[in-house]
Design a protein around this motif. Sequence first.
Motif, short mmCIF file in Angstrom:
data_model
loop_
_atom_site.label_atom_id
_atom_site.label_comp_id
_atom_site.label_asym_id
_atom_site.label_seq_id
_atom_site.Cartn_x
_atom_site.Cartn_y
_atom_site.Cartn_z
N UNK A 173 0.75 -1.26 0.02
CA UNK A 173 -0.23 -0.09 0.16
C UNK A 173 0.96 1.39 -0.05
N UNK A 174 1.94 1.29 0.71
CA UNK A 174 2.81 2.31 0.70
C UNK A 174 3.52 2.72 -0.30
N UNK A 175 3.58 1.86 -1.56
CA UNK A 175 4.15 1.83 -2.46
C UNK A 175 3.37 2.26 -3.94
N UNK A 176 1.91 2.39 -3.36
CA UNK A 176 0.98 2.62 -4.33
C UNK A 176 0.56 1.47 -5.01
N UNK A 177 0.55 0.20 -4.32
CA UNK A 177 0.13 -1.02 -5.05
C UNK A 177 -0.78 -1.73 -4.10
N UNK A 178 -1.76 -2.48 -4.45
CA UNK A 178 -2.59 -3.15 -3.55
C UNK A 178 -2.46 -4.68 -3.97
N UNK A 198 8.97 -8.40 -2.87
CA UNK A 198 9.47 -8.72 -3.97
C UNK A 198 8.43 -8.75 -4.93
N UNK A 199 7.21 -8.84 -4.93
CA UNK A 199 6.15 -8.85 -5.84
C UNK A 199 5.87 -7.48 -6.15
N UNK A 200 5.92 -6.53 -5.29
CA UNK A 200 5.87 -4.97 -5.65
C UNK A 200 7.01 -4.60 -6.36
N UNK A 201 8.25 -4.94 -6.21
CA UNK A 201 9.39 -4.75 -6.74
C UNK A 201 9.32 -5.16 -8.07
N UNK A 202 9.12 -6.04 -8.35
CA UNK A 202 8.80 -6.84 -9.62
C UNK A 202 7.94 -6.21 -10.52
N UNK A 203 6.84 -5.89 -10.03
CA UNK A 203 5.70 -5.05 -10.82
C UNK A 203 6.14 -3.64 -11.24
N UNK A 204 7.21 -3.12 -10.54
CA UNK A 204 7.56 -1.73 -10.86
C UNK A 204 8.68 -1.80 -12.22
N UNK A 228 11.57 5.83 -7.46
CA UNK A 228 11.11 6.29 -6.17
C UNK A 228 9.99 5.26 -5.65
N UNK A 229 9.25 4.77 -6.40
CA UNK A 229 8.33 3.84 -5.79
C UNK A 229 8.87 2.48 -5.26
N UNK A 230 10.19 2.05 -6.01
CA UNK A 230 10.85 0.90 -5.65
C UNK A 230 11.48 1.29 -4.31
N UNK A 231 11.92 2.25 -4.21
CA UNK A 231 12.89 2.65 -2.99
C UNK A 231 11.69 2.91 -1.86
N UNK A 232 10.51 3.26 -2.11
CA UNK A 232 9.42 3.40 -0.94
C UNK A 232 9.38 2.09 -0.59
N UNK A 236 16.74 -13.82 -8.19
CA UNK A 236 15.51 -12.83 -7.70
C UNK A 236 15.34 -11.53 -8.59
N UNK A 237 14.70 -11.46 -9.58
CA UNK A 237 14.88 -10.58 -10.51
C UNK A 237 13.49 -9.43 -10.13
N UNK A 238 14.20 -8.55 -9.32
CA UNK A 238 13.13 -7.62 -8.79
C UNK A 238 13.34 -6.13 -9.21
#
Length: 994
Positions: A6-11, A60-66, A75-79, A229-231
């Motif tokens: 949620x903090x990264x803008x992803x649900x 990992x999922x949130x990073x991979x989706x960015x 910026x979203x990755x770092x969040x 771990x391709x993130x």
Amino acid sequence: MDDVANDSGHRLGTRDGGDDDDDDAEEDGARLTSEPSTSGASLRYATARDVPFRKLCGAFEALQNERGRSKATSARRYRVLDTLHDRCLVSARDGTRVDAFDAYRLILPALDKERGAYFLKHDALAKVVVSAFDMSRASEDAKKLEDWKRKGGGNFPQVVRDVLAGGHLADREKDEDARTLTIGDVNEALDALAACDNKDQRASTLRALFSKMDATQVKWTCAIILKETKISMGEKAILRHYHSEANDLWDWTSDLRRVCEDLPRRDFRMKREDIDVGVGLINPQMARRQNSIDAVYRALKGTQFVIETKFDGERIQIHKDGDIINYWTRNMNDFGPRGYDVMNALFRHLPKRCILDGELMVWNKLRDQSYPFGALKNLIKAANMRKAKDELFPLKAHLENRDGGDSDGEEDLMSSKYAWYAENVKKLTYGDLELVYVPFDILYAVDRSVKTHKLRERHELLKEHVREVSVMCGNIRARILLATPDCAFSRVGSTKEDIERALLEAMDNGEEGLVIKDLDGPWIPGDRSNNWMKIKPDYLSSEDLDVVLIGGYYGAGELRGGKISQFLCGIVEATNDPISTASDGVKIMSFCKVGTGISAMQLDDLRSRLGDFMHREKPQDMNYNVTDAYNEKPDVWIWPPQRSLVVTVKGDIRAIRTTTFATGYSLRFPRVTGIRYDKKWSDILTLCDLLKTIEEEVPTLKVNIDDTRGGTNARKRSRTTGPATLLPAHLMPVDVSGVVQESEIFKNMQVHIANCESREQKQELFKAVIARSGTTSELWHKHVTHSVALNRDGSKFRTASREGDVYTIAWLQECIHEGRVVPPKPRHRLHLSATTWYGTDAMDRYGDDHFSDCNLADVHALVHQVGDQTKRWKTAEVPALVELDREYPSVCADVKLLTFRGCVFEIDDSLGKDARVDEQSSMFPSVLAGERRNVEQILRIYGGKLAPEGRMGTHIVRMYDDSVVFEDMDDGRKQVSLSWVKRCIDRSTTADVV
């Protein structure tokens, strides 16, 4: 993980391993603290090992989706990382991260070297997953897992998740085990997996672990096992996020645990340190890839540089700390305990504390070049097992897939790199191979780091502290060869032509390519900048072109000497569709010469198929369009084209203008990439296709391809744009077209010029030879009758001297001046082969013809030859015995004069404690010298060799010490006495004489 996503803008829904109940249900399974976090986020866990594994997978999922490279995406990755860090990894009281290594060894599994290997690659892991979930091998899910490359788009972890989420673990997201499984639990399971001895144990361990996971957790566990771990974030970016100084500490130590523990808080500032010996791999400096010689030269900005051979070996960093020697690989493994310590004797002469950077490779003494890299560990194993020297080396052993991977050894075996060895495997023994370590840099010497020194200064330190020694490792010879600018592997350059010449030589020698280094540059851990650059033929801008073979040239050297090893290639001249025969008007135009990229097996096949269609004389009815330039004219013509073969040539399509070939254009760095047995000669490249390709390249290449058009602009371009050249002027083939025949004094002679004063002199000499009915050759081959040179320098001279006599340029000039073949005198000889003088009473081994008068120049030459030949013969065997032993080894097995063959002796003439000599006598030094000469002569007479100064042999002869008759030393040498030598001579053998 809801809070991270949620903090990264992803649900993240339940399908991705998240939940809608926030974190209330977790608190029973985690040790919580009550103090607020220093970052303002609510504190959750006391240590990183207590964090639920699903939190990490959610991140990992949130990073991979960015995906993408925009600033907003970054910026979203770092969040996402900030949230994971603040809520899961930071302690309550002071912001200290507790046991962060437990988390980061899962985030960056490729950097974790504490855990052993899993021995599970993709295909083996697929079978384990099938077994762990009791799938039938015939089921669609099992087939999809085992055929993941084709059916899953090449992403194995994602295929695992899709298969499991579709049925096997469809409702596992809400399972209590999946919610409470912690990072610590996963690490314990992975430790157990690494300790397993067989696939059944691995399947059982993973079955127990997967039973507590949902599909997303299994996906990322598989990614961690595969270290993929391709993130969408690199290792350096993640370390930089962890701490601003994490990358520096990693470069010095390559120790992830130390990075996590020595940098416990983000505001902690580390004391600046330098590299140290034995603490771990110093992150190696890497070479930046460049795709053209121009790019390399531009990046150097006019500075002086060194050109090194790109070795086909294993990058090894040697750390010597007292008696402890570490062998660090690029993957941060110390291979000393894995058997490499068998080479410890090779490095004992190094300073007490020292770090070397270099390449470890296998050297084939039969071909005097490196052996394919895959044999290294097999030879190390042989050294530890003390394999016999005459035992056959198992070629396929290093191609076998021992770790469950999916490589195909047979394909490698048939590649050009392995082809020669596949042909000659029966002739290759352990004694034919050596372990060679080539240090090209020194990072630490005696008591200080020298990585900030300029490269030229480090080269001097390398020569000062490292000797080129040779020792026995078991029954395998090992040696050190320095890669400094004064050796065969390295040379100093300053021009673009230096790089081009070196790359051409590397291609001719079948080497991988070049590494070019700035001589004024420091050594920078983990750097990949223009400080070091690499270039290979495969990097160059190129296209694949189909051409037909229309001529052949003889090669030089041990493997290709006297055989057709290079080919003249042609393309179709017609611009319309060619018909099936050349006799009706379709011509083949000469286009380029090619000899690299063809394996020994392929060459033999080409020679066999084309042998009946190779003609020494040019066929009268041949309809080839050629220039008859000297460098174009082949040794044999291949006719007719219908019987020839089509090959695919890969070359730099920035075609160069040439007067050598009929097309008017040729290729830079051409090499064969395939033989098209299925293609007709009439279906190859046409001149129309070639010109079209060149025209398409003109905007970027700025090449004037139409120099015949009229108009002011065309004339201006012709004045300002000079013709491109394939080689620098001093390397261009000699053009002897238009030479008029003057006499026949050189009839039936073929002259090879190994070296001379200048290209212009070589051109004039070649023209003079051809004008007198002789032929010439740029390279030595079996049809060469006379070799001449200016001096004894260069590889061409060494090749010619191995095959016979080498005369001076002055002799050839004298023959031309006098109009006859002048009998060579001592002043005319640069090298005299044993076959010239041996067996005749008319000449001694120094070239003195007893029945011919000598002038003063001959006398000077003889004096020089005496010194040169004496040095040459000092450690040589009797020539007749050398030839006899080589040709008929079984006959010579019991010959007394070969008692010590295969033995290399070092002479120790230090006085033993019981020696009784008058040391005060003025004759004492002369007596000792005379006795030593007698011993050396005896050893040579009976087939032994003497070790050159500074090199190690197989036996040390103690002249004045009989206390040790025969003793094995730690480094593989043997100490023997003179009495042992005498007994061996009496028995005509060294076997069992102790």
